[in-house]
Design a protein around this motif. Structure first.
Motif, short mmCIF file in Angstrom:
data_model
loop_
_atom_site.label_atom_id
_atom_site.label_comp_id
_atom_site.label_asym_id
_atom_site.label_seq_id
_atom_site.Cartn_x
_atom_site.Cartn_y
_atom_site.Cartn_z
N GLU A 113 50.96 -55.17 95.17
CA GLU A 113 50.49 -53.77 95.27
C GLU A 113 50.12 -53.42 96.70
O GLU A 113 49.44 -54.16 97.39
N LYS A 123 51.82 -45.24 111.13
CA LYS A 123 52.57 -44.07 110.65
C LYS A 123 52.16 -43.73 109.21
O LYS A 123 52.05 -44.61 108.36
N TYR A 130 52.65 -40.46 106.03
CA TYR A 130 53.54 -39.38 105.62
C TYR A 130 52.99 -38.70 104.36
O TYR A 130 52.35 -39.34 103.53
N TYR A 177 54.00 -35.62 108.80
CA TYR A 177 53.90 -37.03 109.16
C TYR A 177 53.06 -37.20 110.41
O TYR A 177 52.82 -36.23 111.15
N TYR A 226 52.21 -40.26 113.58
CA TYR A 226 52.53 -41.58 114.12
C TYR A 226 51.33 -42.23 114.79
O TYR A 226 51.46 -43.22 115.48
N SER A 243 53.63 -46.65 106.96
CA SER A 243 54.50 -47.74 107.41
C SER A 243 54.00 -48.23 108.76
O SER A 243 53.26 -47.54 109.46
N VAL A 287 57.86 -56.33 108.12
CA VAL A 287 59.04 -55.71 107.52
C VAL A 287 59.21 -54.35 108.16
O VAL A 287 58.48 -53.42 107.85
N ALA A 288 60.17 -54.25 109.04
CA ALA A 288 60.34 -53.00 109.79
C ALA A 288 60.73 -51.88 108.86
O ALA A 288 61.58 -52.05 108.01
N TYR A 289 60.09 -50.76 109.01
CA TYR A 289 60.47 -49.49 108.43
C TYR A 289 60.18 -49.30 106.95
O TYR A 289 60.42 -48.23 106.43
N GLU A 290 59.72 -50.33 106.24
CA GLU A 290 59.39 -50.12 104.83
C GLU A 290 58.23 -49.13 104.73
O GLU A 290 57.27 -49.19 105.51
N GLN A 291 58.31 -48.22 103.76
CA GLN A 291 57.20 -47.30 103.52
C GLN A 291 56.50 -47.71 102.23
O GLN A 291 57.13 -47.98 101.22
N PHE A 333 53.95 -46.48 99.29
CA PHE A 333 53.53 -45.23 98.69
C PHE A 333 52.27 -45.39 97.88
O PHE A 333 52.04 -46.42 97.23
N GLY A 334 51.47 -44.33 97.88
CA GLY A 334 50.35 -44.25 96.97
C GLY A 334 50.83 -43.78 95.60
O GLY A 334 52.01 -43.48 95.42
#
Lengths: 113, 114
Positions: free
Chosen positions: B1, B31, B33, B48, B50, B94, B99-103, B105-106
């Motif tokens: 989680e 970052k 969003y 978003y 940064y 993110s 792990v690059a770029y994984e977002q 989420f809530g």
């Protein structure tokens, strides 16, 4: 404008079969592409990322391909299980530092026992 | 989680009210969003950030505003809610160096404006 297309019809398959989901994009040259799983009423969960210089990526029963010439990604789930039933989202991303994604509407997968 | 939280999970409110949707993450991500998603439809990026004190509007025009005073906190505010604002709002972050770029989420806030 940038457009992401995923199968709008739900995909129904039998348990144990391979599910193949398609993602096509237009007016876009993503540096990478991500796939997410979303269950009803919940936020998406990251599954796999594939970069523009990679043809294929695997993780356990999941496989993703990325064809920048066809502007298409295929997402495969082998030996599918009813627990794999969910909506799968394709999300190409631009390069640079912001990690902005454009999400497709997703394909709903239903795996039947 | 993932350690990203949104409150409230559900909100029913009358037209004209001011609302703030809360989003917090404990991962130290730079970052963050906000997305808007209607049932069966795609997620649309509305804001978003940064980093602290930086915010940008997303691809979908929105009457909401955001602020980023602390790294972990990214609240979204609607000054005067309207029925057209009824939707699901998802917050993500993110910046995980592993792990690059994984977002991440809530769970989302489902907003209904009557």
């Amino acid at each position: 404008s940038q457009k992401i297309e995923q199968n709008s019809e739900a995909l129904n398959i039998q348990e144990g079969k391979t599910a193949t989901l398609t993602c096509n994009y237009t007016n876009y040259s993503p540096a990478y592409l991500q796939w997410y799983r979303q269950d009803p009423g919940r936020g998406p969960v990251f599954l796999l990322l594939i970069r523009e210089n990679e043809k294929e990526k695997r993780k356990e029963r999941l496989k993703v391909t990325f064809d920048t010439t066809l502007k298409q990604s295929l997402f495969h789930i082998t030996a599918s299980q009813p627990a794999d039933s969910a909506t799968y989202l394709c999300a190409p991303g631009e390069g640079g530092g912001y990690n902005k994604l454009i999400f497709g509407a997703g394909t709903r997968l239903a795996v039947h026992p | 989680e993932a350690d990203i939280y949104q409150t409230p999970r559900y909100l029913v409110i009358g037209t004209g009210k001011k609302i703030t949707l809360e989003c917090s993450q404990t991962m130290g991500h730079d970052k963050m969003y906000w997305y808007q998603q209607d049932p069966g439809m795609e997620l649309h990026l509305i804001h978003y950030s940064y980093g602290v004190n930086s915010t940008e509007k997303g691809d979908l025009s929105s009457e909401s505003t955001v602020s980023r005073i602390r790294t972990e906190h990214f609240p979204l505010t609607l000054e005067s809610a309207r029925p057209s604002h009824t939707s699901q709002y998802l917050c993500a972050s993110s910046g995980d160096k592993r792990v690059a770029y994984e977002q991440y989420f809530g769970p989302g806030t489902r907003l209904t404006v009557t």
